[in-house]
Write a protein that holds these residues in place. Structure first.
Motif, mmCIF file in Angstrom:
data_model
loop_
_atom_site.group_PDB
_atom_site.id
_atom_site.type_symbol
_atom_site.label_atom_id
_atom_site.label_comp_id
_atom_site.label_asym_id
_atom_site.label_seq_id
_atom_site.Cartn_x
_atom_site.Cartn_y
_atom_site.Cartn_z
ATOM 1 N N THR A 71 48.009 -3.889 40.333
ATOM 2 C CA THR A 71 48.642 -5.152 39.790
ATOM 3 C C THR A 71 48.373 -4.569 38.208
ATOM 4 O O THR A 71 48.434 -5.865 37.175
ATOM 5 C CB THR A 71 48.830 -6.046 40.806
ATOM 6 N N THR A 72 47.467 -3.358 37.622
ATOM 7 C CA THR A 72 46.629 -3.351 37.092
ATOM 8 C C THR A 72 47.010 -2.701 36.000
ATOM 9 O O THR A 72 47.693 -1.250 36.610
ATOM 10 C CB THR A 72 45.522 -2.827 36.955
ATOM 11 N N ILE A 73 47.122 -2.385 34.560
ATOM 12 C CA ILE A 73 48.153 -2.312 33.696
ATOM 13 C C ILE A 73 46.329 -1.958 33.084
ATOM 14 O O ILE A 73 45.992 -2.548 32.308
ATOM 15 C CB ILE A 73 48.798 -2.273 32.397
ATOM 16 N N GLU A 74 45.903 0.029 32.485
ATOM 17 C CA GLU A 74 44.772 -0.008 31.749
ATOM 18 C C GLU A 74 44.716 0.563 30.676
ATOM 19 O O GLU A 74 45.809 1.241 29.885
ATOM 20 C CB GLU A 74 44.562 1.010 32.714
ATOM 21 N N THR A 75 44.410 -0.258 29.382
ATOM 22 C CA THR A 75 44.344 0.141 28.542
ATOM 23 C C THR A 75 43.677 1.464 27.844
ATOM 24 O O THR A 75 42.514 1.449 28.052
ATOM 25 C CB THR A 75 44.217 -1.179 26.984
ATOM 26 N N ALA A 76 43.990 2.070 26.666
ATOM 27 C CA ALA A 76 43.589 3.120 26.312
ATOM 28 C C ALA A 76 42.032 1.764 25.497
ATOM 29 O O ALA A 76 40.713 2.780 25.227
ATOM 30 C CB ALA A 76 43.398 3.776 24.371
ATOM 31 N N ASP A 77 41.693 1.098 25.109
ATOM 32 C CA ASP A 77 40.275 0.341 24.799
ATOM 33 C C ASP A 77 39.899 -0.004 25.904
ATOM 34 O O ASP A 77 38.827 -1.269 24.992
ATOM 35 C CB ASP A 77 40.954 -0.670 23.201
ATOM 36 N N GLY A 78 40.016 -0.183 27.392
ATOM 37 C CA GLY A 78 38.774 -0.177 28.380
ATOM 38 C C GLY A 78 39.520 -2.006 29.061
ATOM 39 O O GLY A 78 38.501 -1.837 29.784
ATOM 40 N N GLY B 181 54.259 -2.889 42.913
ATOM 41 C CA GLY B 181 52.812 -2.464 41.736
ATOM 42 C C GLY B 181 52.735 -1.182 41.326
ATOM 43 O O GLY B 181 53.839 -0.582 41.428
ATOM 44 N N HIS B 182 52.747 -0.982 40.772
ATOM 45 C CA HIS B 182 52.251 0.234 39.395
ATOM 46 C C HIS B 182 51.593 1.568 40.212
ATOM 47 O O HIS B 182 52.185 1.533 41.026
ATOM 48 C CB HIS B 182 51.903 0.154 37.731
ATOM 49 N N ASN B 183 52.807 2.613 40.074
ATOM 50 C CA ASN B 183 52.237 3.958 40.539
ATOM 51 C C ASN B 183 52.344 3.604 42.356
ATOM 52 O O ASN B 183 51.502 4.627 42.871
ATOM 53 C CB ASN B 183 51.086 4.532 40.162
ATOM 54 N N ALA B 184 53.433 2.902 42.507
ATOM 55 C CA ALA B 184 53.036 2.936 44.448
ATOM 56 C C ALA B 184 52.764 4.620 44.860
ATOM 57 O O ALA B 184 54.112 5.170 44.391
ATOM 58 C CB ALA B 184 54.064 2.550 45.131
ATOM 59 N N PRO B 185 52.568 5.019 45.337
ATOM 60 C CA PRO B 185 52.086 6.534 45.486
ATOM 61 C C PRO B 185 53.237 6.878 46.671
ATOM 62 O O PRO B 185 53.584 8.129 46.402
ATOM 63 C CB PRO B 185 50.900 7.166 46.897
ATOM 64 N N GLU B 186 53.994 6.301 47.902
ATOM 65 C CA GLU B 186 55.049 6.656 48.922
ATOM 66 C C GLU B 186 56.468 6.613 47.514
ATOM 67 O O GLU B 186 57.525 7.548 47.690
ATOM 68 C CB GLU B 186 55.519 5.331 49.145
ATOM 69 N N ILE B 187 56.524 6.038 46.314
ATOM 70 C CA ILE B 187 57.608 6.022 45.593
ATOM 71 C C ILE B 187 56.958 7.465 44.827
ATOM 72 O O ILE B 187 58.033 8.507 44.621
ATOM 73 C CB ILE B 187 57.504 4.967 44.478
ATOM 74 N N THR B 188 56.288 7.205 43.684
ATOM 75 C CA THR B 188 55.802 8.616 43.264
ATOM 76 C C THR B 188 55.744 10.238 43.523
ATOM 77 O O THR B 188 56.564 10.899 43.384
ATOM 78 C CB THR B 188 54.369 8.463 42.373
#
Length: 444
Positions: free
Chosen positions: A37-44, A60-67
């Motif tokens: 559920t999380t987006i990590e930004t370059a400024d932390g 959710g982002h980058n679901a391992p099953e899909i990637t």
């Protein structure tokens, strides 16, 4: 990574963003990675994605099953034209969709995006009427307050007084009925259908189809309306020989509670509900990992077109049935079928109601609406962009209000604690002092 400031400076000088001015509205954040559920930004910063990156990142982002499915497919074939070729991912996805879609809707046209699937649905309805010997039936009826996409044909079916008024000159002209006023959580009033009846009565001989977003009008107002409207639409279309199109791009895949928004229009105790002749799906189809959509027709519609003088359906996107996207969609369907999203969405809905209903008492609040994993605080006036940005940074919640609507459509894996944080951020925005609306990305 290059210097953050230089990256953002180039972006601001050269890259347009959605519904934003060039140069005057630099990107607020540089996304570095995204998981769950999380987006990590370059400024932390780690921001909860409270809008599922425009409603598509259901698992959710980058679901391992899909990637992993995308990775495996990339080792075999990234793309091949669908004209003259077929391939296993397209066939397997079709087999899976036939079982996943409402019964009887099983003729599938793969499209690049939701907007294109709407274009296909409109063209399919017109070609159907042409095949039936009614070339004069080349107009559609849509609802005010609706949104169906940004391409010319899809814009023409969206609210005529909405965000696309600048482009009226290039759009085909269709007919519009008033937005349904009966709320999703209220009682049905048959008078709510009178506008649609008048439009159809006046233009019946020109109308190929009626299109609507079932129970949930998204991008033009976050409006949730009574499913009784869908029942009346089906009856009217049957009486007049008009096709019914449901745009399930935003409402589908459990977003409103059941698998499809149309399921709110129950026809009895046997699990039956109102069905369209054509439906469009997208967004969560691949779990937001690749762009893909589909226009799906009933056997009746497909048979009429196929058995006519012009038997080919006249559309063909370059990236139709892209193998990588098909692989992502198959993996996404696995997750939809193996996880109890109906129960999870019910829990999200309960949490949203508990947190958002009290916000009706805010001085700047105009309305609160909740259905499934959708929550909206409508404000009388929107706060400034700076205040919204401050709340995002203070709460760690990514929200993207538009017009007067502060809404959330979180990933379906969002936890109760995360829903609470999202609602707190919405509350904080609602408590901000209204300010002048600026021309930036927070005000689409």
């Amino acid at each position: 990574m290059k210097n953050l400031d230089s990256l953002l400076a180039f972006d601001a000088d050269h890259l347009w963003h959605p519904y934003a001015a060039l140069r005057n509205t630099p990107a607020r954040f540089l996304a570095k990675a995204a998981h769950g559920t999380t987006i990590e930004t370059a400024d932390g910063l780690n921001l909860i994605d409270a809008v599922s990156s425009w409603w598509c990142v259901a698992h959710g982002h980058n679901a391992p099953e899909i990637t992993e499915a995308i990775r495996k497919q990339s080792e075999k074939m990234c793309h091949v034209m669908f004209g003259g070729f077929t391939h296993e991912p397209a066939i397997e996805l079709g087999e899976r969709l036939v079982k996943f879609l409402p019964k009887g809707l099983n003729k599938i046209f793969y499209a690049d995006s939701g907007s294109i699937s709407v274009e296909c649905a409109a063209k399919m309805a017109v070609q159907y009427q042409f095949a039936k010997g009614h070339p004069e039936k080349c107009k559609l009826v849509a609802l005010k307050g609706g949104y169906h996409g940004d391409t010319a044909g899809a814009m023409a079916l969206s609210d005529p007084d909405g965000m696309h008024t600048l482009f009226r000159g290039i759009m085909p002209q269709h007919y519009f009925a008033e937005r349904p006023n009966c709320r999703a959580d209220g009682e049905w009033d048959d008078r709510d259908f009178e506008s649609m009846e008048r439009v159809v009565e006046e233009h019946e001989k020109e109308i190929a189809a009626i299109i609507c977003e079932p129970v949930f009008q998204g991008g033009n107002g976050m409006w949730l309306y009574n499913a009784g409207y869908l029942k009346r639409l089906r009856k009217l279309c049957d009486e007049k020989g008009i096709l019914l199109i449901f745009d399930e791009i935003a409402a589908g895949f459990y977003r409103t509670g059941p698998r499809w928004g149309m399921e709110h229009a129950s026809l009895g105790d046997h699990g039956e509900y109102v069905l369209p002749d054509i439906m469009t799906i997208g967004k969560a189809l691949t779990g937001g990992h690749m762009t893909m959509a589909a226009c799906v027709a009933s056997e009746m519609v497909a048979d009429v077109i196929t058995n006519s003088k012009i038997s080919a359906f006249m559309h063909g996107p370059t990236y139709m049935a892209n193998p990588l996207a098909c692989a992502a969609a198959i993996a996404s369907l696995d997750l939809f079928e193996n996880r109890d999203y109906a129960s999870r969405v019910a829990a999200i809905e309960s949490r949203l109601r508990a947190n958002l209903e009290p916000l009706r008492n805010l001085e700047n609040a105009a309305d609160v609406r909740v259905l499934g994993a959708i929550g909206c605080l409508e404000l009388k006036a929107i706060p400034t962009s700076d205040d919204i940005l401050r709340v995002i940074k203070e709460t760690g919640v990514w929200l993207r209000p538009f017009c007067n609507y502060v809404y959330t459509m979180p990933p379906l894996i969002t936890t109760d604690a995360e829903v609470d944080r999202i609602c707190e951020a919405i509350k904080m925005i609602g408590q901000c002092e209204p300010g002048p609306v600026s021309d930036d990305e927070f005000h689409e």
